[in-house]
Write a protein that holds these residues in place. Structure first.
Motif, PDB file in Angstrom:
ATOM      1  N   THR A  73      28.085  28.941  48.561  1.00  0.00           N
ATOM      2  CA  THR A  73      28.035  30.032  47.600  1.00  0.00           C
ATOM      3  C   THR A  73      28.014  31.342  48.368  1.00  0.00           C
ATOM      4  N   PRO A  82      26.945  31.818  42.620  1.00  0.00           N
ATOM      5  CA  PRO A  82      28.322  31.409  42.312  1.00  0.00           C
ATOM      6  C   PRO A  82      29.039  30.903  43.555  1.00  0.00           C
ATOM      7  N   VAL A  86      34.513  30.536  42.340  1.00  0.00           N
ATOM      8  CA  VAL A  86      34.150  31.293  41.143  1.00  0.00           C
ATOM      9  C   VAL A  86      34.102  32.783  41.442  1.00  0.00           C
ATOM     10  N   ALA A  87      33.491  33.146  42.574  1.00  0.00           N
ATOM     11  CA  ALA A  87      33.416  34.561  42.951  1.00  0.00           C
ATOM     12  C   ALA A  87      34.816  35.141  43.148  1.00  0.00           C
TER      13      ALA A  87
END
Length: 212
Positions: A73, A82, A86-87
């Motif tokens: 993450t 995240p 996703v980021a």
């Protein structure tokens, strides 16, 4: 890892250029053209996977960066934040939304999607706009493929199979027009979230892959 990233982005760029040239400059039908290039690209991928699949699966190569991109993450490997994918998606969605709503090239894309003839009469360089749009789309697909491979820790015969249907479904569910000219980035994001929640929910409930 950097070589894999460069290869993925280059592949996406080349397919974007091919589609953009065929559809933008030669005026071929978008749906049929992208479907044919998808079939060709998938066939090449299947051939390469068969030829090199054993070497890939038996490889003992290790990379902390690859593991971090796939499982980490933005706050670290174990933190509750995240994921990198996703980021990255959030950043791309925000940038794309700003470009589509606040920049000249974004307005040109929406105008061309709505009506090529009207955009041409308004002085927009339609062919170049279509070409640029497909190149950007190809680059995004290359980045998505790289992140997906990192998440799955590699590529196999079934990698990416059926994702094009999920992308179309997400666009339609979000309220975007497949004919172009109507829709937004945020609608596409909402459609993707709905499709992913439904798909992952069915998997967690124990249903087979055919129900997705």
């Amino acid at each position: 890892v950097l070589v894999a990233f460069a290869a993925a982005m280059t592949t996406g760029f080349l397919f974007g250029c091919i589609n953009g040239y065929l559809i933008g400059y030669l005026r071929l039908r978008a749906f049929l053209t992208t479907l044919v290039t998808l079939i060709i690209g998938r066939a090449v991928f299947d051939i390469l996977v068969i030829d090199y699949g054993t070497q890939i699966q038996m490889s003992m190569a290790m990379s902390d960066l690859w593991d971090f991109i796939g499982d980490g993450t933005i706050f670290g490997m174990k933190a509750n934040g995240p994921s990198i994918a996703v980021a990255t998606a959030v950043v791309i969605a925000i940038v794309a939304h700003v470009v589509m709503t606040r920049s000249r090239i974004g307005w040109h894309m929406l105008a061309v999607g709505g009506s090529r003839r009207s955009a041409y009469n308004a002085g927009i360089r339609v062919k170049r706009t279509v070409f640029i749009t497909y190149v950007i789309s190809g680059l995004c697909c290359g980045l998505a493929g790289f992140l997906s491979a990192a998440r799955l820790q590699g590529a196999g015969p079934g990698s990416g199979f059926g994702l094009e249907i999920m992308a179309l479904t997400a666009a339609v569910v979000g309220g975007n027009s497949l004919g172009g000219g109507r829709g937004s980035v945020m609608k596409g994001v909402m459609g993707a979230i709905v499709v992913l929640v439904m798909s992952n929910g069915l998997i967690r409930l124990g249903f087979g892959t055919g129900t997705n």
